[in-house]
Design a protein around this motif. Structure first.
Motif, PDB file in Angstrom:
ATOM      1  N   GLU A 193       0.753  -1.073  -0.046  1.00 58.55           N
ATOM      2  CA  GLU A 193       0.418  -0.118   0.021  1.00 58.55           C
ATOM      3  C   GLU A 193       0.978   1.564   0.583  1.00 58.55           C
ATOM      4  N   GLN A 194       1.888   1.472   0.089  1.00 63.29           N
ATOM      5  CA  GLN A 194       3.143   2.867   0.645  1.00 63.29           C
ATOM      6  C   GLN A 194       4.083   2.472  -0.694  1.00 63.29           C
ATOM      7  N   GLU A 195       3.951   1.631  -1.471  1.00 57.22           N
ATOM      8  CA  GLU A 195       4.087   2.462  -3.027  1.00 57.22           C
ATOM      9  C   GLU A 195       3.259   2.701  -3.708  1.00 57.22           C
ATOM     10  N   MET A 196       3.748   3.666  -4.375  1.00 53.14           N
ATOM     11  CA  MET A 196       3.384   4.582  -5.157  1.00 53.14           C
ATOM     12  C   MET A 196       3.004   4.662  -6.728  1.00 53.14           C
ATOM     13  N   GLN A 197       1.711   4.781  -6.829  1.00 54.57           N
ATOM     14  CA  GLN A 197       1.409   4.991  -7.895  1.00 54.57           C
ATOM     15  C   GLN A 197       1.214   5.524  -8.912  1.00 54.57           C
ATOM     16  N   TYR A 198       1.012   5.798 -10.445  1.00 60.94           N
ATOM     17  CA  TYR A 198       1.427   6.620 -11.303  1.00 60.94           C
ATOM     18  C   TYR A 198      -0.252   6.599 -12.349  1.00 60.94           C
ATOM     19  N   THR A 199      -0.475   7.495 -12.645  1.00 57.74           N
ATOM     20  CA  THR A 199      -1.106   7.527 -13.740  1.00 57.74           C
ATOM     21  C   THR A 199      -0.630   7.406 -15.008  1.00 57.74           C
ATOM     22  N   ALA A 200      -1.002   7.393 -16.392  1.00 58.60           N
ATOM     23  CA  ALA A 200      -0.192   7.377 -17.841  1.00 58.60           C
ATOM     24  C   ALA A 200       0.152   8.692 -17.823  1.00 58.60           C
ATOM     25  N   LYS A 201      -0.754  10.077 -17.773  1.00 54.00           N
ATOM     26  CA  LYS A 201      -0.343  11.138 -17.853  1.00 54.00           C
ATOM     27  C   LYS A 201       0.593  11.644 -17.600  1.00 54.00           C
ATOM     28  N   ASP A 202       1.058  11.222 -15.786  1.00 54.00           N
ATOM     29  CA  ASP A 202       1.918  12.257 -14.707  1.00 54.00           C
ATOM     30  C   ASP A 202       2.939  11.274 -15.495  1.00 54.00           C
ATOM     31  N   LEU A 203       3.153   9.425 -15.930  1.00 53.77           N
ATOM     32  CA  LEU A 203       4.307   8.861 -16.203  1.00 53.77           C
ATOM     33  C   LEU A 203       4.382   8.988 -17.499  1.00 53.77           C
ATOM     34  N   ALA A 204       4.128   9.979 -18.079  1.00 59.73           N
ATOM     35  CA  ALA A 204       4.165   9.755 -20.181  1.00 59.73           C
ATOM     36  C   ALA A 204       5.367  11.379 -19.635  1.00 59.73           C
ATOM     37  N   ALA A 205       4.502  12.406 -18.963  1.00 60.63           N
ATOM     38  CA  ALA A 205       5.155  13.612 -18.776  1.00 60.63           C
ATOM     39  C   ALA A 205       7.058  13.531 -17.922  1.00 60.63           C
ATOM     40  N   SER A 206       6.542  12.163 -16.975  1.00 54.32           N
ATOM     41  CA  SER A 206       8.314  12.073 -17.053  1.00 54.32           C
ATOM     42  C   SER A 206       8.770  12.055 -17.543  1.00 54.32           C
TER      43      SER A 206
ATOM     44  N   LYS B 227     -11.817   0.609 -12.083  1.00 52.59           N
ATOM     45  CA  LYS B 227     -11.758   0.885 -14.080  1.00 52.59           C
ATOM     46  C   LYS B 227     -11.266   0.931 -15.153  1.00 52.59           C
ATOM     47  N   GLY B 228     -10.632  -0.441 -14.141  1.00 53.58           N
ATOM     48  CA  GLY B 228      -9.331  -1.509 -16.236  1.00 53.58           C
ATOM     49  C   GLY B 228      -8.068  -0.742 -16.246  1.00 53.58           C
ATOM     50  N   GLN B 229      -8.019   0.668 -15.740  1.00 57.22           N
ATOM     51  CA  GLN B 229      -6.950   1.205 -16.158  1.00 57.22           C
ATOM     52  C   GLN B 229      -5.785   1.036 -15.688  1.00 57.22           C
ATOM     53  N   ARG B 230      -4.232   0.912 -16.449  1.00 54.96           N
ATOM     54  CA  ARG B 230      -3.605   0.367 -15.983  1.00 54.96           C
ATOM     55  C   ARG B 230      -2.895   1.914 -14.657  1.00 54.96           C
ATOM     56  N   ILE B 231      -2.727   1.357 -14.302  1.00 54.75           N
ATOM     57  CA  ILE B 231      -1.599   1.858 -13.011  1.00 54.75           C
ATOM     58  C   ILE B 231      -0.784   1.653 -12.665  1.00 54.75           C
TER      59      ILE B 231
END
Length: 137
Positions: A3-16, A43-47
């Motif tokens: 639960e402590q591991e960070m999760q990122y959205t596609a938008k955030d990851l693409a930007a980084s 929702k079935g979206q990749r995290i």
């Protein structure tokens, strides 16, 4: 995943990574095709996790070193499946579905047009028959 591991959205990851979200999606689909597992939300979206970020950074580095896309995916996943062929198959399936819809619409439209034409002919024939009956009476 803890639960402590960070999760990122596609938008955030693409930007980084300094890539577009569509590029990130294409990379993720190719990795999944080679059995790389991504976490998904309700929702079935990749995290994306820190491990996923490291994988994408390595992919970007390999591509920057002029390695082919398929070879880079293979190196990262250890699977020899040719990703480019899978992508072509997926494109064909989508195209086939779209083609099926177009053909279905065209057939429905043609049937409707033919039905209207037949009704007009039938109406015309009935009018002639009615006129003949009137003349006889």
């Amino acid at each position: 995943m803890s639960e402590q591991e960070m999760q990122y959205t596609a938008k955030d990851l693409a930007a980084s990574l300094d890539v577009t979200t569509s590029t990130l999606r294409r990379w993720a689909i190719a990795l999944e095709s080679a059995h790389y597992p991504f976490q998904r939300n309700e929702k079935g979206q990749r995290i994306y996790t820190e491990q996923d970020i490291a994988t994408f950074e390595e992919l970007k580095k390999l591509l920057g070193e002029k390695m082919t896309f398929a070879d880079a995916i293979q190196q990262l996943t250890g699977h020899t499946k040719t990703i480019e062929k899978k992508s072509e198959t997926e494109k064909f399936n989508v195209t086939a579905e779209e083609l099926e819809k177009l053909v279905s619409r065209a057939v429905k439209k043609a049937v409707k047009k033919e039905r209207e034409k037949l009704f007009k002919q039938l109406k015309k024939q009935m009018k002639k028959e009615r006129d003949k009956l009137k003349e006889k009476s």
